[in-house]
Design a protein around this motif. Structure first.
Motif, short mmCIF file in Angstrom:
data_model
loop_
_atom_site.label_atom_id
_atom_site.label_comp_id
_atom_site.label_asym_id
_atom_site.label_seq_id
_atom_site.Cartn_x
_atom_site.Cartn_y
_atom_site.Cartn_z
N ASP A 178 -22.95 -87.16 -32.61
CA ASP A 178 -22.89 -88.09 -31.48
C ASP A 178 -21.46 -88.32 -30.99
OD1 ASP A 178 -25.68 -88.55 -31.59
OD2 ASP A 178 -25.40 -90.08 -33.14
N TYR A 181 -19.70 -86.73 -28.01
CA TYR A 181 -19.99 -87.19 -26.65
C TYR A 181 -19.29 -88.51 -26.32
CZ TYR A 181 -23.67 -83.67 -26.46
OH TYR A 181 -24.36 -82.48 -26.46
N HIS A 183 -16.36 -90.86 -25.21
CA HIS A 183 -15.12 -90.84 -24.44
C HIS A 183 -14.64 -92.27 -24.26
CE1 HIS A 183 -15.65 -86.58 -23.25
NE2 HIS A 183 -16.94 -86.89 -23.30
N ASP A 321 -23.55 -94.26 -23.97
CA ASP A 321 -23.60 -92.91 -23.41
C ASP A 321 -23.50 -91.85 -24.50
OD1 ASP A 321 -23.88 -93.85 -20.86
OD2 ASP A 321 -21.79 -93.54 -20.26
N ALA A 322 -22.65 -92.10 -25.50
CA ALA A 322 -22.51 -91.12 -26.59
C ALA A 322 -23.80 -91.00 -27.39
CB ALA A 322 -21.35 -91.51 -27.49
N HIS A 325 -26.10 -88.86 -25.69
CA HIS A 325 -25.54 -87.52 -25.45
C HIS A 325 -25.33 -87.25 -23.96
CE1 HIS A 325 -26.55 -85.56 -29.60
NE2 HIS A 325 -26.01 -86.77 -29.72
N ARG A 326 -24.81 -88.27 -23.27
CA ARG A 326 -24.46 -88.08 -21.86
C ARG A 326 -23.02 -87.60 -21.74
NH1 ARG A 326 -26.45 -93.75 -21.15
NH2 ARG A 326 -28.70 -93.63 -20.88
N HIS A 328 -19.81 -84.61 -21.29
CA HIS A 328 -19.42 -83.34 -21.90
C HIS A 328 -18.94 -83.54 -23.33
CE1 HIS A 328 -15.62 -84.94 -20.25
NE2 HIS A 328 -15.05 -84.33 -21.26
N VAL A 329 -18.97 -82.47 -24.09
CA VAL A 329 -18.56 -82.49 -25.49
C VAL A 329 -17.04 -82.31 -25.56
CG1 VAL A 329 -18.73 -81.26 -27.68
CG2 VAL A 329 -20.77 -81.59 -26.28
#
Length: 422
Positions: A178, A181, A183, A321-322, A325-326, A328-329
């Motif tokens: 997790d 994802y 940020h 969001d993480a 999984h929203r 980019h990685v």
């Protein structure tokens, strides 16, 4: 709206972080707070919440094992909190793990019990200093042992619409799959000044000087200091802070009961009310509305010691969001900020001389500087020194901090000084 993300919040205070996380989508399974006044404010605003009052590390107040995943019970989604700041405060002795009030490492250990999907802990800027590089890496090491990736970041409240400096050092951890994802929140841009923020409140009693005052208060505030039970009544901080407040046209020598009256004049400027201080902390009449209970000094301390709700909201949304999984990685370096000397000692299986430490860490330091840096580490870790023919040799043993030991000095401290702890 039905919320399905559950949070347990420790050292919850009067609800700054709690409100921000609620707005981000988390529902409180439990809030734990030592101070009865702050706990009363939590219950006043959210009577449906379960609020446990007392020492967060006392299993009679709450037992983390009761919330661990078992028998069909799912993990909570977030363990969050603002553990005590004095062990790391620049204004204090920075005793870290040697401070009987330190609960940061204890909170991290609860991750192994609760197995939350995410962890959010915040503290003062002092924890970001080089003095605590080994402590920070110890925290990351423990979380990695528990199966989590984690990262530290210094965030400024003024980047998220809060009109004061208020830097806070934040730790976020999630399961590795997790965390890729996660940020950090993006700064919002322009922040209102003290004058713009407080003009409606300063004008409430039709004070003639309100607009001129607002023009003078044309920048953000210094960090609001809530203080502690050890000291006297409410004011806006030490001498340097009061000078900064005076430059904004604010008298920092106390807290007012009401906004200025129509004909009032001041040598320096008006004092702030608790409502004004709350507004500078990010509470408002709309999204972040909250009502504080208790006497003026207690209310001021509740507000001044809080984590600003908009900052908690911004971080909380990123955690949500993480978990979904929203986005980019991204790649994460788990030892980006660590102390190379600590890393070498941590990984060694025997004593190392200063020259061996230099060779393994690639740092360019002489023997006395190596010894000084290791002495700093010795504040947080047990380090044995041994004299050899080639000079001193060192070995790092255990972590000094409180992680739940029954015989730790913090228990005696709490028994004898409970009334002074805040």
């Amino acid at each position: 709206m039905t919320l399905d993300l559950r949070v347990i919040e420790i050292c919850a205070g009067a609800g700054g972080q709690a409100l921000g996380l609620e707005r981000a989508g988390f529902e409180h399974e439990l809030a734990v707070e030592l101070d009865h006044n702050a706990a009363a404010t939590l219950s006043h605003n959210r009577p449906e919440w379960k609020v446990a009052i007392g020492d967060v590390a006392n299993p009679e107040v709450w037992n983390p094992a009761d919330y661990a995943p078992s028998h069909g019970r799912q993990s909570i989604d977030l363990l969050a909190g603002g553990v005590p700041c004095p062990p790391f405060s620049i204004a204090g002795k920075q005793l870290g793990a040697n401070d009987e009030r330190d609960l940061f490492a204890w909170a991290v250990e609860q991750v192994s019990v609760l197995q939350p999907r995410a962890l959010l802990l915040e503290n003062v800027r002092g924890l970001s200093m080089p003095r605590f590089a080994g402590y920070r890496q110890h925290v990351l090491d423990r979380l990695r042992e528990f199966g989590y990736s984690a990262e530290w970041r210094l965030l400024h409240a003024s980047d998220f619409g809060v009109p004061q400096l208020r830097p806070r050092f934040v730790l976020v951890a999630l399961k590795s799959e997790d965390f890729a994802y996660f940020h950090w929140p993006t700064p919002l841009g322009n922040v209102p000044t003290v004058g713009e923020t407080l003009l409606p409140l300063m004008s409430r009693n039709k004070w003639r000087g309100a607009k001129a005052w607002a023009r003078q208060a044309n920048s953000i505030a210094p960090t609001i200091v809530g203080g502690s039970k050890k000291h006297g009544g409410a004011d806006l901080g030490p001498t340097r802070a009061k000078r900064a407040w005076a430059a904004l046209g604010v008298n920092g020598l106390g807290i007012a009961d009401a906004p200025p009256a129509r004909e009032d004049t001041f040598d320096v400027g008006p004092k702030l009310t608790c409502e004004m201080v709350a507004r500078l902390q990010g509470w408002d009449d709309d999204e972040f509305w909250w009502e504080f209970t208790g006497r003026k000094t207690s209310v001021y301390r509740q507000i001044g010691n809080a984590f600003p709700p908009p900052v908690a909201h911004a971080i909380g949304k990123q955690i949500v969001d993480a978990l979904a999984h929203r986005g980019h990685v991204r790649a994460v370096d788990p030892e980006r900020d660590s102390d190379p000397i600590y890393r070498v000692l941590r990984d060694a299986t025997d004593f190392l001389t200063a020259r061996q430490i230099v060779n393994r860490s690639a740092v360019k330091l002489d023997d006395p500087e190596i010894d000084r840096r290791i002495s700093i580490l010795g504040s947080d870790f047990e380090i044995v020194k041994e004299q050899r023919s080639t000079g001193l040799a060192y070995r790092l043993l255990g972590f000094r901090g409180f992680v739940g030991q029954d015989d730790h000095i913090r228990h005696d401290y709490l028994r004898t000084k409970t009334s002074k702890v805040s």
